[in-house]
Design a protein around this motif. Structure first.
Motif, short mmCIF file in Angstrom:
data_model
loop_
_atom_site.label_atom_id
_atom_site.label_comp_id
_atom_site.label_asym_id
_atom_site.label_seq_id
_atom_site.Cartn_x
_atom_site.Cartn_y
_atom_site.Cartn_z
N GLY A 196 44.64 44.19 25.83
CA GLY A 196 44.40 42.96 26.60
C GLY A 196 45.39 42.86 27.74
N GLY A 197 45.86 41.64 27.99
CA GLY A 197 46.75 41.38 29.12
C GLY A 197 48.02 42.22 29.11
N LEU A 198 48.60 42.44 27.93
CA LEU A 198 49.81 43.26 27.83
C LEU A 198 49.47 44.73 27.63
N GLN A 211 43.33 41.10 32.97
CA GLN A 211 43.11 42.44 32.41
C GLN A 211 42.47 43.30 33.50
N VAL A 212 43.31 43.75 34.42
CA VAL A 212 42.80 44.24 35.71
C VAL A 212 42.22 45.64 35.64
N GLY A 214 47.63 35.11 35.56
CA GLY A 214 47.20 36.51 35.51
C GLY A 214 48.28 37.56 35.64
N VAL A 215 49.18 37.41 36.59
CA VAL A 215 50.14 38.47 36.89
C VAL A 215 51.25 38.58 35.83
N VAL A 216 51.52 37.50 35.10
CA VAL A 216 52.66 37.50 34.18
C VAL A 216 52.53 38.56 33.07
N PRO A 217 51.38 38.63 32.35
CA PRO A 217 51.26 39.71 31.37
C PRO A 217 51.37 41.10 32.02
#
Lengths: 356, 81
Positions: A34-36, A68-69, A189-192
């Protein structure tokens, strides 16, 4: 391996071709794509880590795309595992990518983790984090931790060369209602992305043996002012004495002990003398109103005042609404496993409602 | 005494730090006394069963002594990913 591919990092004199060979041999497991997890995977894959395992069973949702780019609009509705394996394969065909199409649970954790050198905790919930911690302690693997709260994050490396573990910071699993997750609290969005990159960097340092690994140090990041604070914390040696996984890693609110309704509790109070009643609210709440014979031990002090409890008599736990007393019950179940405890459902609110 | 707040403690208190006046801070001798004081002032903090406290950037158990010049941080667990 095409040596030109990694030339920009192998010409670093602190890194060099030797470190690159260590990356090729390394086996890293990322729990959660996911995000991380995705930035971790993208960088470890790009930099030439030889084997990457991914544990994930979720589906790509449109609300994932802001952070989740690796995913694009065409991936919405697809399995995250299939979608990220496809992209990572295209990014680096030299990497051995191993998909584990499951969530990490008690019954598969040891088997999956045992095949890897390092675990990246990129999960979004406490039960899995404690499961990873305990499994890594049992198997003697380091794990790289990252977690978010809004604009803030925590990063650390646990169980590295006999260093402290997650339980040295937070001994017990918080109950479900204590700490909100990203779905409830929101995440920019950008933090993870930043935090996942820091986790990837720690993994690279562990593998290649360069720099100072964040062991015994909790890094606190705040995106709103771009500040980093490091907090040192020591090993609590008994946290390394984990022989087997717990029976259950659910959060406390999913796992009840004995309960009694406020009405039954009231009847019991009227008919029986010398009940052991512990009121776990604050002193102020207790002073305002309490049940006769109830003793006040605020929840926050309970751990240190266990000696005041008679283990041989039943304990009735009471608070305002029944939630803190439930947390207290869990604490007592762990600390005094032979002691019989009852949580009064609905607490003082319900009791006063019936008996006022 | 300055208390930096992280995670949910910031939301509970409604600010990113607390400055305790000397008159209050002088009465608080240990981390445990500080926790009790803060729990009474901000009852929402009492629901956190697992919260780390740092004194001058070092993890501090309940028994650690504190004084007015210390920088304290409340660091609850965070779960998001």
């Amino acid at each position: 391996m095409n040596s030109k591919r990694y030339i920009r990092q192998t010409i670093l004199k602190e890194f060099g071709p030797e470190a690159q060979k260590k990356l090729v041999k390394a086996r890293v497991l990322v729990v959660g794509a996911g995000g991380l997890g995705l930035p971790v995977l993208q960088y470890l894959n790009a930099m030439g880590v030889g084997t990457l395992g991914i544990v994930e069973q979720d589906i790509v949702d449109i609300s994932n795309l802001q952070r989740q780019v690796l995913f694009d609009e065409n991936d919405v509705g697809r399995a995250k595992l299939a979608a990220c394996l496809e992209k990572l394969e295209a990014q680096n065909t030299d990497t051995l990518l191993i998909g584990h199409d499951t969530f990490l649970v008690r019954d598969n954790a040891l088997k999956i983790i045992s095949d890897y050198d390092i675990v990246i905790d990129a999960t979004d919930n406490f039960p899995t984090r404690y499961l990873i911690n305990d499994a890594c302690v049992i198997l003697n693997k380091p794990f790289v931790y990252g977690a978010l709260h809004g604009f803030e994050a925590q990063i650390s490396v646990f169980n590295y060369k006999g260093g402290p573990t997650y339980r040295c910071l937070y001994p017990t699993v918080p109950s479900e209602d204590e700490i909100p997750n990203c779905s409830e609290h929101g995440v920019l969005g950008v933090v993870p992305g930043i935090v996942g990159n820091l986790q990837a960097l720690e993994a690279i340092k562990i593998i290649s043996d360069i720099g100072e690994v964040l062991t015994g140090v909790l890094l606190l990041y705040n995106g709103l002012n771009n500040s980093f604070i490091k907090v040192n914390f020591p090993l609590v040696p008994e946290n390394l004495n984990i022989g087997v996984l717990q029976e259950n890693y659910e959060t406390p609110s999913c796992h009840f002990g004995l309960q009694i309704s406020a009405e039954e509790f009231g009847e019991l109070l009227a008919s029986k003398e010398n009940l052991q009643i512990i009121d776990v609210r604050t002193i102020e709440e207790y002073n305002l109103q309490h049940v006769e014979d109830a003793r006040n031990i605020p929840l926050i002090e309970l751990k240190n005042r266990l000696s005041e409890i008679n283990h041989n008599a039943e304990v009735y736990l009471l608070c305002q609404s029944g939630k803190r007393s439930q947390t207290a019950q869990l604490l007592l179940q762990e600390a005094l496993p032979n002691c019989i405890t009852y949580n009064v459902i609905g607490g003082m609110d319900q009791y006063s409602h019936i008996y006022s | 005494m300055t208390i930096l707040l992280f995670g949910i403690t910031k939301d509970i208190v409604g600010s990113s730090s607390i400055s305790l006046p000397i008159s209050s801070a002088n009465k608080l001798k240990t981390v445990k006394e500080l926790k009790n004081y803060l729990g009474n002032t901000y009852p929402g903090l009492n629901k956190l069963s697992s919260m780390a406290v740092a004194v001058n950037n070092a993890y501090a158990k309940d028994s650690v002594k504190i004084d007015n010049f210390d920088e304290i941080a409340l660091i609850p667990p965070v779960s998001g990913g």
